[in-house]
Design an enzyme around this catalytic site. Sequence first.
Site, PDB file in Angstrom:
ATOM      1  N   GLU A 101       0.900  -1.339  -0.112  1.00  0.00           N
ATOM      2  CA  GLU A 101      -0.103   0.008   0.117  1.00  0.00           C
ATOM      3  C   GLU A 101       0.812   1.212  -0.003  1.00  0.00           C
ATOM      4  O   GLU A 101       0.361   2.376  -0.678  1.00  0.00           O
ATOM      5  CB  GLU A 101      -0.994  -0.054   1.143  1.00  0.00           C
ATOM      6  CG  GLU A 101      -1.881  -1.131   1.088  1.00  0.00           C
ATOM      7  CD  GLU A 101      -3.134  -0.859   0.224  1.00  0.00           C
ATOM      8  OE1 GLU A 101      -2.963   0.153  -0.474  1.00  0.00           O
ATOM      9  OE2 GLU A 101      -3.969  -1.818   0.041  1.00  0.00           O
ATOM     10  N   ARG A 138       0.492   3.939  -3.191  1.00  0.00           N
ATOM     11  CA  ARG A 138       0.063   5.120  -2.773  1.00  0.00           C
ATOM     12  C   ARG A 138       1.076   6.271  -2.596  1.00  0.00           C
ATOM     13  O   ARG A 138       0.753   7.269  -3.115  1.00  0.00           O
ATOM     14  CB  ARG A 138      -0.982   5.014  -1.512  1.00  0.00           C
ATOM     15  CG  ARG A 138      -2.045   4.033  -1.583  1.00  0.00           C
ATOM     16  CD  ARG A 138      -2.989   4.036  -0.393  1.00  0.00           C
ATOM     17  NE  ARG A 138      -3.739   3.125  -0.261  1.00  0.00           N
ATOM     18  CZ  ARG A 138      -5.006   2.834   0.411  1.00  0.00           C
ATOM     19  NH1 ARG A 138      -5.409   3.970   0.966  1.00  0.00           N
ATOM     20  NH2 ARG A 138      -5.661   1.803   0.333  1.00  0.00           N
ATOM     21  N   ASP A 172      -5.617  -9.903  -7.569  1.00  0.00           N
ATOM     22  CA  ASP A 172      -5.990  -9.154  -8.714  1.00  0.00           C
ATOM     23  C   ASP A 172      -4.748  -8.693  -9.675  1.00  0.00           C
ATOM     24  O   ASP A 172      -4.883  -8.613 -10.962  1.00  0.00           O
ATOM     25  CB  ASP A 172      -7.108  -8.172  -8.216  1.00  0.00           C
ATOM     26  CG  ASP A 172      -6.759  -7.261  -7.000  1.00  0.00           C
ATOM     27  OD1 ASP A 172      -5.706  -7.690  -6.453  1.00  0.00           O
ATOM     28  OD2 ASP A 172      -7.432  -6.324  -7.024  1.00  0.00           O
ATOM     29  N   GLU A 203     -12.763   0.799  -9.320  1.00  0.00           N
ATOM     30  CA  GLU A 203     -12.389   0.126 -10.443  1.00  0.00           C
ATOM     31  C   GLU A 203     -13.248  -0.007 -11.779  1.00  0.00           C
ATOM     32  O   GLU A 203     -12.833  -0.028 -12.865  1.00  0.00           O
ATOM     33  CB  GLU A 203     -12.226  -1.518  -9.981  1.00  0.00           C
ATOM     34  CG  GLU A 203     -11.151  -1.678  -8.866  1.00  0.00           C
ATOM     35  CD  GLU A 203     -11.209  -1.432  -7.668  1.00  0.00           C
ATOM     36  OE1 GLU A 203     -10.191  -1.214  -6.974  1.00  0.00           O
ATOM     37  OE2 GLU A 203     -12.301  -0.825  -7.272  1.00  0.00           O
TER      38      GLU A 203
END
Length: 584
Positions: free
Chosen positions: A217, A221, A349, A485
């Site tokens: 993360e 980010r 994913d 998404e």
Amino acid sequence: MILKNRLNLKEWNRLPRFLRFVIIILLVVCFLSLIYVYSAFRELPLKMKKSKLVQQNDITKITFPISFTESLKKDQQVKPQNNEQIEVFGKGQQIETPHNKSKKEVKKVTSKDVVKQILGQKEEKPFEAAGPTNPYQKAVVDAFKHAWKGYREYAWGQDHLKPVSKSFHNWFGVGLTLIDALDTMYVMGLKKEFQEAREWIANKLNFNINKDVNFFETTIRVLGGLLSTYHLTQDSLFLEKAIDIGNRLMPCFKTQSGVPYSDVNLQSGTVHPPSWSIDSSVSEVSTIQLEFRDLSRVTGRTEYEEAAFHVSKHLHTLPKKDGLVPMFINTDTGKFRTRSTITLGARADTYYEYLLKQWIQTGRNITWLKEDYMEAIEGVMKNLVRKSKPNQLVFVGELLNGKKYSPKMDHLVCFLSGTLVLGYHYGMPISHLRLAEQLINTCYQMYANTATFLSPEIAHFNLKNEKSSDIIIKSNDAHNLLRPETVESLWYMYYFTRNETYRSWGWNIFQGFERYTKVKTGGYTTINDVRHPLFVNPRDMMESFFLGETLKYFYLLFSDQQELSLDKYVINSEAHPLPIYSAR
């Protein structure tokens, strides 16, 4: 004399062999010591002479024990030349300069000049933002300003806004929302908001904190956000901060297999797996390559890219099911967890997304990345794609324990349409485009079939009863987290097809966010139940990705001029554009 020598030799021979060996060794050591002492006394005058020269000449090695940014503010560095050895890594950055430099040659330079010379950057023109050009884009900019107002008033410098309670939530303590939103503000042309965020980063942002953060993360980010903003603005401040956080994340790669740990302490560099498992998520270890490669390319330091790409190369060698990977991998053995679920949702994913995007980022020359991606998509079509009843909605399910099919699809899976059409643009088969078109329709229906026009976090699809609805929403899955998404894929689909239907769908979804997640005093909130308009039950959280991704993709979707070229940029998993490079 001869007789005496013979007697001495005779006495010597009478000594035990071991004792004679020890005496010989001692004599040799004494002899070598005498030679060393003699040499040292001969060189002493020369060393004294050299020390005087060091005092008279320019400093040949500058070490910064404090942070790189703080040292740059002093503007006292020696200007490096083209043939100088440059090093930027770790706690103290070093500049090696020639020994024959004189003080007269030292010039005072700005921090931007120093960074540009250290990192070998060429002058590039900053990205020019036109600002909103139509009412739809203006509505999105107004939404961003409303979200920013709440963050500015109640959570300034913190990770997340809690808009209902007018407070904040800290996950890592590094100003996640502010950093995640930087390039969004810049692309939208919000100069005032961008400038105040830049001032906070320059004066307040400090990564030297005793805090454990999630490696993945923080990479997508924070590192991704800083690098993206640097490329768009050419402002050295953001590159300095990117180098700092990149160095602090590097200890995660120090495992037996090279597959990184999930967490790292930003101050001590201590690393560990997640508290709930001994394994790392496959999506996390395979979704840091774009960012670390970009850091290597702008700094000239290969260790970032090498460490991250080693993980991809390792995953390439592991056995898979028709190119599909399980959810978890062990950092010590470097092997997938057996009997792990195969999904394109959470924890797997973005492995597939970064196969394609790494291939694009590196100039489409690493063949096995393309081959692994194509094999995986074929595996998705063969093992995971089904059609619901009664309306034949195409969706992507899961294989529980790698075997049993489950008609469950996370909203996260809706990224896939965008990835598929991007791949089609770069020469993938038309079957990829067809699946992208079918899947984006399903993702839109996940919004359109609720009373709030907002999608649940997870949907289940009907495969049995013809009289039931296609989409089943369970109570535990009915929440909406302001995720990007579907909007992301709508932008990709519109970008490559110019089909206005995708913009119409996007506007409908945007209005759902405006009606049911907007908080009057500032900000937008996640909600617990998308099924009941009167009882959405706010969760009181505005994740950083709402500003960093969701609103950015809305803005790009409604753009008449397509500000970001997908032939120039590859977009990371957090919607931060990074440049496409040629192979090397």
